[in-house]
Every structure is written in structure tokens, then in C-alpha cells.
Design a protein around this motif. Structure first.
Motif, PDB file in Angstrom:
ATOM      1  N   UNK A   1       0.870  -1.331   0.101  1.00  0.00           N
ATOM      2  CA  UNK A   1      -0.111   0.050  -0.018  1.00  0.00           C
ATOM      3  C   UNK A   1       0.899   1.344  -0.111  1.00  0.00           C
ATOM      4  N   UNK A   2       2.118   1.277   0.357  1.00  0.00           N
ATOM      5  CA  UNK A   2       3.092   2.503   0.275  1.00  0.00           C
ATOM      6  C   UNK A   2       3.238   2.755  -0.902  1.00  0.00           C
ATOM      7  N   UNK A   3       3.472   4.190  -0.793  1.00  0.00           N
ATOM      8  CA  UNK A   3       4.205   4.616  -2.312  1.00  0.00           C
ATOM      9  C   UNK A   3       5.651   3.829  -2.468  1.00  0.00           C
ATOM     10  N   UNK A   4       6.204   3.545  -3.576  1.00  0.00           N
ATOM     11  CA  UNK A   4       7.229   2.696  -3.814  1.00  0.00           C
ATOM     12  C   UNK A   4       8.037   3.536  -4.883  1.00  0.00           C
ATOM     13  N   UNK A   5       9.365   3.013  -4.789  1.00  0.00           N
ATOM     14  CA  UNK A   5      10.411   3.384  -5.731  1.00  0.00           C
ATOM     15  C   UNK A   5      11.143   2.093  -6.110  1.00  0.00           C
ATOM     16  N   UNK A   6      11.296   1.838  -7.318  1.00  0.00           N
ATOM     17  CA  UNK A   6      12.168   0.927  -7.833  1.00  0.00           C
ATOM     18  C   UNK A   6      13.303   1.630  -8.593  1.00  0.00           C
ATOM     19  N   UNK A   7      14.667   1.548  -8.140  1.00  0.00           N
ATOM     20  CA  UNK A   7      15.881   2.274  -8.733  1.00  0.00           C
ATOM     21  C   UNK A   7      17.040   1.578  -8.996  1.00  0.00           C
ATOM     22  N   UNK A   8      17.882   1.782  -9.976  1.00  0.00           N
ATOM     23  CA  UNK A   8      18.821   1.191 -10.156  1.00  0.00           C
ATOM     24  C   UNK A   8      19.450   1.180 -11.679  1.00  0.00           C
ATOM     25  N   UNK A   9      20.257   0.254 -12.169  1.00  0.00           N
ATOM     26  CA  UNK A   9      20.770   0.210 -13.312  1.00  0.00           C
ATOM     27  C   UNK A   9      20.147  -1.161 -13.812  1.00  0.00           C
ATOM     28  N   UNK A  10      19.217  -1.273 -14.910  1.00  0.00           N
ATOM     29  CA  UNK A  10      18.381  -2.150 -15.142  1.00  0.00           C
ATOM     30  C   UNK A  10      18.863  -2.912 -16.544  1.00  0.00           C
ATOM     31  N   UNK A  11      19.996  -2.251 -17.068  1.00  0.00           N
ATOM     32  CA  UNK A  11      20.832  -2.833 -18.268  1.00  0.00           C
ATOM     33  C   UNK A  11      19.591  -3.223 -19.408  1.00  0.00           C
ATOM     34  N   UNK A  12      18.715  -2.424 -19.401  1.00  0.00           N
ATOM     35  CA  UNK A  12      17.501  -2.476 -20.385  1.00  0.00           C
ATOM     36  C   UNK A  12      17.621  -1.261 -21.518  1.00  0.00           C
ATOM     37  N   UNK A  13      17.833  -1.904 -22.914  1.00  0.00           N
ATOM     38  CA  UNK A  13      17.997  -0.820 -23.832  1.00  0.00           C
ATOM     39  C   UNK A  13      16.922  -0.929 -24.991  1.00  0.00           C
ATOM     40  N   UNK A  14      16.073  -1.648 -25.067  1.00  0.00           N
ATOM     41  CA  UNK A  14      15.187  -1.974 -26.280  1.00  0.00           C
ATOM     42  C   UNK A  14      13.866  -2.238 -25.444  1.00  0.00           C
ATOM     43  N   UNK A  15      12.674  -2.137 -26.386  1.00  0.00           N
ATOM     44  CA  UNK A  15      11.363  -2.301 -26.002  1.00  0.00           C
ATOM     45  C   UNK A  15      10.923  -3.492 -26.074  1.00  0.00           C
ATOM     46  N   UNK A  16      10.932  -4.513 -26.908  1.00  0.00           N
ATOM     47  CA  UNK A  16      10.276  -5.832 -26.900  1.00  0.00           C
ATOM     48  C   UNK A  16      10.899  -6.423 -25.631  1.00  0.00           C
ATOM     49  N   UNK A  17       9.901  -7.106 -24.988  1.00  0.00           N
ATOM     50  CA  UNK A  17      10.134  -8.068 -24.002  1.00  0.00           C
ATOM     51  C   UNK A  17      10.960  -7.177 -22.969  1.00  0.00           C
ATOM     52  N   UNK A  18      10.785  -5.923 -22.497  1.00  0.00           N
ATOM     53  CA  UNK A  18      11.531  -5.273 -21.813  1.00  0.00           C
ATOM     54  C   UNK A  18      11.227  -4.907 -20.561  1.00  0.00           C
ATOM     55  N   UNK A  19      12.186  -4.905 -19.414  1.00  0.00           N
ATOM     56  CA  UNK A  19      11.825  -4.543 -18.193  1.00  0.00           C
ATOM     57  C   UNK A  19      11.001  -3.253 -18.185  1.00  0.00           C
ATOM     58  N   UNK A  20      11.064  -2.260 -18.908  1.00  0.00           N
ATOM     59  CA  UNK A  20      10.446  -0.980 -19.090  1.00  0.00           C
ATOM     60  C   UNK A  20       8.828  -1.413 -18.865  1.00  0.00           C
ATOM     61  N   UNK A  21       8.550  -2.276 -20.074  1.00  0.00           N
ATOM     62  CA  UNK A  21       7.204  -2.642 -20.528  1.00  0.00           C
ATOM     63  C   UNK A  21       6.583  -3.281 -19.134  1.00  0.00           C
ATOM     64  N   UNK A  22       7.180  -4.021 -18.390  1.00  0.00           N
ATOM     65  CA  UNK A  22       6.643  -4.493 -17.208  1.00  0.00           C
ATOM     66  C   UNK A  22       6.623  -3.715 -15.965  1.00  0.00           C
ATOM     67  N   UNK A  23       7.715  -3.091 -15.644  1.00  0.00           N
ATOM     68  CA  UNK A  23       7.636  -2.347 -14.336  1.00  0.00           C
ATOM     69  C   UNK A  23       6.716  -1.223 -14.517  1.00  0.00           C
ATOM     70  N   UNK A  24       6.745  -0.400 -15.892  1.00  0.00           N
ATOM     71  CA  UNK A  24       5.904   0.722 -16.152  1.00  0.00           C
ATOM     72  C   UNK A  24       4.203   0.548 -15.785  1.00  0.00           C
ATOM     73  N   UNK A  25       4.090  -0.547 -15.995  1.00  0.00           N
ATOM     74  CA  UNK A  25       2.371  -1.069 -15.682  1.00  0.00           C
ATOM     75  C   UNK A  25       2.324  -0.721 -14.293  1.00  0.00           C
ATOM     76  N   UNK A  26       3.183  -1.173 -13.438  1.00  0.00           N
ATOM     77  CA  UNK A  26       2.939  -0.946 -12.039  1.00  0.00           C
ATOM     78  C   UNK A  26       3.411   0.151 -11.440  1.00  0.00           C
ATOM     79  N   UNK A  27       4.654   0.718 -12.049  1.00  0.00           N
ATOM     80  CA  UNK A  27       5.318   1.888 -11.185  1.00  0.00           C
ATOM     81  C   UNK A  27       5.154   2.931 -12.408  1.00  0.00           C
ATOM     82  N   UNK A  28       4.100   3.694 -12.569  1.00  0.00           N
ATOM     83  CA  UNK A  28       3.604   4.449 -13.750  1.00  0.00           C
ATOM     84  C   UNK A  28       4.616   5.631 -13.855  1.00  0.00           C
ATOM     85  N   UNK A  29       5.143   6.124 -12.726  1.00  0.00           N
ATOM     86  CA  UNK A  29       6.239   7.337 -12.936  1.00  0.00           C
ATOM     87  C   UNK A  29       7.586   6.616 -13.240  1.00  0.00           C
ATOM     88  N   UNK A  30       8.247   7.291 -14.114  1.00  0.00           N
ATOM     89  CA  UNK A  30       9.601   6.887 -14.386  1.00  0.00           C
ATOM     90  C   UNK A  30      10.596   7.903 -15.308  1.00  0.00           C
TER      91      UNK A  30
END
Length: 223
Positions: free
Chosen positions: A142-171
Motif C-alpha cells: 500500500x505504500x508509495x514505492x520506488x524501484x531504482x537502479x541499473x536495469x541494463x534494459x535498452x530496447x522495448x520488445x520484452x523489456x523491463x520497462x514494459x513490465x515495470x511501467x505498468x505497476x510503477x507508472x512514474x519513470x
């Protein structure tokens, strides 16, 4: 703030923890995640970065050492100005690939509790997707949350961005690597709720210290 300090060996030829700490203090972050903290490269009489950095830039620190050898340790840190309650280090390694860790902590900020997950993800797509699923579980609640770091994620298909941004919309969306001429958006700050992200930026002067640029953000957890 999140920054892959690359053992503090960027374009500079020497191990320079003092300049790294000076740059971090310039922005006076309440919470900072550091990746590639490496005591193996330190000179015999140099300070251990896992010990030095906590006192140099914050009050409370957690070190997650993913590699340990006779000549030192390698991993990441989460450092905070505010107390860290119920912190945990999670093994998010994938198969036989390089060991990876995630640090989860409840930070007692003046604006209320904030769940912070700091990490450094792997280099393969399947590895990162597996790790992103674990990060989503660690950030749940229920708390506000931050996920932070080096994600080694550099393109969109099957990306970490696509997964995390659905849950943590601010980025954040900055190009941070290589620091001398940034092309890839590897280093990010994700948050929930979306409105918690007030502004963000990078510090290009860090290119003299690491091959990554740091990302700095102003957050309002109770937005």
C-alpha cells in the motif's frame, strides 16, 4: 539518486571515492542507490567503499555484495538520510549467470513510509524479465514505492520497462550510457504513484568518474 559508479573507474585512471562522494553530495539526495561498488580495485591503504560511502553521503546504509573474493567485494548499496526499517537483501540471480541482488527497505521519510527497491539487473533478456517479476513482487503493498537502479534494459520488445511501467507508472527516461556520449537508457527511477515524480535530470559532469551518468529525481511520495 541512482548511479552506477563502475568501481569509480570511468575516464579517470585512479580509484577516486572522494570525488564520487563529492558529486553525490552536490545534489544532497535523501536516498541514493549505487551499483558496481567494488573494493577489489582499492589500493591497500584506501578506504573500503562499502564502509566509506555510507558515512560520506548518508546516515544509514545497506551493502549487497554479489561477489566476494580474497581481494575484496563487489556489489551495490542503498544509502539513506532517513531510517531504514525492515530491510532485506534478495537473491535475484538467474541460472548460472552472474549473481544479482535486490535491496528492499522501508524508508521512514518525513512524508510517510516509502518502499524502496534498489537493484542491478542482468545482461540477457530472459534473465531481466525474471528479475523484473521479482522486483514487482518486492514493490507490492500500500505504500508509495520506488524501484531504482541499473536495469541494463535498452530496447522495448520484452523489456523491463514494459513490465515495470505498468505497476510503477512514474519513470525517468534519460540516456545514461556510455557517459561520454549517452545512447542507452540503462539507469532509471520508477515510482508509484505516477504523480510522485516531480522532476528528474542527469549530471553530465559524472562522465569524468564513471561510464554511467547518475539520474536524480525529486519525489513527493504522498502525491
Amino acid at each position: 539518486m541512482t548511479w552506477n559508479i563502475h568501481g569509480t573507474l570511468g575516464r579517470n585512471p585512479r580509484f577516486d571515492l572522494v570525488r564520487v562522494a563529492d558529486l553525490i553530495r552536490r545534489w544532497d539526495p535523501d536516498i541514493v542507490a549505487l551499483q558496481e561498488v567494488d573494493s577489489r580495485r582499492a589500493l591497500a591503504d584506501a578506504a573500503n567503499p562499502f564502509e566509506y560511502l555510507t558515512g560520506a553521503v548518508g546516515l544509514y546504509g545497506i551493502g549487497a555484495k554479489s561477489l566476494t573474493s580474497t581481494d575484496g567485494d563487489y556489489g551495490q548499496m542503498l544509502i539513506s538520510r532517513f531510517p531504514l526499517r525492515g530491510h532485506e537483501i534478495h537473491d535475484i540471480s538467474f541460472g548460472e549467470r552472474e549473481p544479482r541482488r535486490a535491496i528492499r527497505a522501508e524508508v521512514e521519510t518525513p512524508l510517510g513510509p516509502l518502499t524502496v527497491v534498489a537493484t542491478h539487473l542482468g545482461l540477457s533478456i530472459n534473465e531481466r524479465r525474471s528479475q523484473a517479476s521479482m522486483l514487482i513482487e518486492l514493490a507490492a503493498g500500500e505504500n508509495a514505492a520506488v524501484v531504482i537502479g541499473d536495469f541494463n534494459d535498452w530496447f522495448w520488445p520484452n523489456s523491463v520497462r514494459g513490465m515495470l511501467s505498468r505497476i510503477l507508472a512514474g519513470r525517468t527516461r534519460f540516456r545514461t550510457f556510455p557517459s561520454i556520449c549517452p545512447l542507452l537508457r540503462l539507469d532509471r527511477i520508477y515510482c508509484r504513484p505516477r504523480a510522485a515524480l516531480v522532476r528528474s535530470f542527469v549530471d553530465r559532469s559524472a562522465r569524468a568518474l564513471s561510464d554511467h551518468l547518475p539520474v536524480i529525481a525529486d519525489l513527493r511520495p504522498n502525491a
